[in-house]
Write a protein that holds these residues in place. Sequence first.
Motif, short mmCIF file in Angstrom:
data_model
loop_
_atom_site.label_atom_id
_atom_site.label_comp_id
_atom_site.label_asym_id
_atom_site.label_seq_id
_atom_site.Cartn_x
_atom_site.Cartn_y
_atom_site.Cartn_z
N GLU A 53 33.61 58.82 50.17
CA GLU A 53 33.43 57.90 51.31
C GLU A 53 33.64 56.61 50.66
O GLU A 53 33.63 56.26 49.65
N GLN A 54 34.04 55.62 51.64
CA GLN A 54 34.11 54.19 51.30
C GLN A 54 33.58 53.54 52.37
O GLN A 54 33.49 53.93 53.46
N VAL A 55 32.88 52.35 51.89
CA VAL A 55 32.44 51.53 53.04
C VAL A 55 33.07 50.12 52.77
O VAL A 55 33.23 49.47 51.78
N TRP A 56 33.65 49.83 53.98
CA TRP A 56 34.54 48.51 54.19
C TRP A 56 33.73 47.38 54.90
O TRP A 56 33.40 47.76 56.07
N THR A 57 33.47 46.30 54.40
CA THR A 57 32.84 45.15 55.13
C THR A 57 34.18 44.03 55.17
O THR A 57 34.46 43.51 54.25
N PHE A 58 34.67 43.73 56.27
CA PHE A 58 35.62 42.64 56.56
C PHE A 58 35.05 41.06 56.61
O PHE A 58 34.01 40.91 57.27
N LEU A 59 35.57 40.32 55.62
CA LEU A 59 34.90 38.98 55.58
C LEU A 59 35.88 38.07 56.41
O LEU A 59 35.19 36.97 57.17
N THR A 60 36.98 38.22 56.43
CA THR A 60 38.29 37.44 57.09
C THR A 60 39.19 38.16 57.58
O THR A 60 39.30 39.12 57.30
N GLY A 61 40.08 37.54 58.88
CA GLY A 61 41.08 38.00 59.26
C GLY A 61 40.65 39.43 60.24
O GLY A 61 39.63 39.60 60.66
N SER A 62 41.69 40.21 60.31
CA SER A 62 41.55 41.57 60.95
C SER A 62 42.67 42.54 60.73
O SER A 62 43.28 42.22 60.06
N ALA A 63 42.11 43.75 61.10
CA ALA A 63 42.96 44.76 60.64
C ALA A 63 42.93 45.95 61.69
O ALA A 63 42.04 45.95 62.45
N VAL A 64 43.83 46.71 61.65
CA VAL A 64 43.77 48.18 62.63
C VAL A 64 43.67 49.38 61.45
O VAL A 64 44.63 49.25 60.76
N VAL A 65 42.96 50.07 61.67
CA VAL A 65 42.63 51.51 60.87
C VAL A 65 43.06 52.50 61.72
O VAL A 65 42.50 52.65 62.61
N GLU A 66 44.16 53.08 61.06
CA GLU A 66 44.47 54.56 61.95
C GLU A 66 43.71 55.49 61.19
O GLU A 66 43.85 55.80 59.85
N LEU A 67 42.58 56.05 61.76
CA LEU A 67 41.64 57.04 60.94
C LEU A 67 41.78 58.27 61.97
O LEU A 67 41.43 58.55 63.02
N ALA A 68 42.23 59.36 61.21
CA ALA A 68 42.39 60.64 61.75
C ALA A 68 42.74 60.88 63.09
O ALA A 68 42.40 61.49 64.15
N GLY A 69 43.94 60.02 63.31
CA GLY A 69 44.60 59.93 64.79
C GLY A 69 43.94 58.89 65.87
O GLY A 69 44.68 58.87 66.84
N GLU A 70 42.93 58.20 65.40
CA GLU A 70 42.52 57.11 66.23
C GLU A 70 42.43 55.75 65.68
O GLU A 70 42.80 55.69 64.44
N GLU A 71 42.95 54.82 66.55
CA GLU A 71 42.99 53.52 66.05
C GLU A 71 41.90 52.63 66.21
O GLU A 71 41.20 52.70 67.32
N LEU A 72 41.40 52.04 65.23
CA LEU A 72 40.20 50.99 65.20
C LEU A 72 40.47 49.94 64.69
O LEU A 72 40.78 49.53 64.02
N ALA A 73 40.19 48.80 65.86
CA ALA A 73 40.56 47.20 65.54
C ALA A 73 39.22 46.76 64.81
O ALA A 73 38.31 46.90 65.53
N LEU A 74 39.40 45.97 63.66
CA LEU A 74 38.10 45.37 63.06
C LEU A 74 38.66 44.18 62.62
O LEU A 74 39.64 43.49 62.36
N GLY A 75 37.36 43.09 62.73
CA GLY A 75 37.40 41.81 62.27
C GLY A 75 36.46 41.29 61.54
O GLY A 75 35.55 42.21 61.01
N ALA A 76 36.41 40.11 61.32
CA ALA A 76 35.50 39.54 60.35
C ALA A 76 33.93 39.90 60.83
O ALA A 76 33.83 39.65 61.72
#
Length: 123
Positions: A53-76
Amino acid sequence: MSVIRRTDARRTETPNAVMTTCASPTQGGTGLSMWRVEMDRARTGPRHAMDTEQVWTFLTGSAVVELAGEELALGAGDTLVLPADAPRRLRSDEGFTAVVASPAPSTAHNLDTGDRVAPPWIV
């Protein structure tokens, strides 16, 4: 207790991002690794899975994570818990900085090439 000074942090550069190891088993930790990810804009990481398992905390900017066929938009300010063995890919149009924690050791499985590696920022 261990103190890892900024000057002792390990920096690993890939074609898609720079990982700076804050703590790991070879750098003051025992069973947990923590690192900072800095991804430039217009980058896409490899399609892969991690065996922990990994835990990601976004500090700046944004990303899209493709996770098991789903797209998740993440930001700061957003935190994402990525389960072990889930296929994933990160991409960013604007770039981002995130802090990541994961049990160590950990192995990455590149789903396109079949390669398995222990990322140097985790060991």
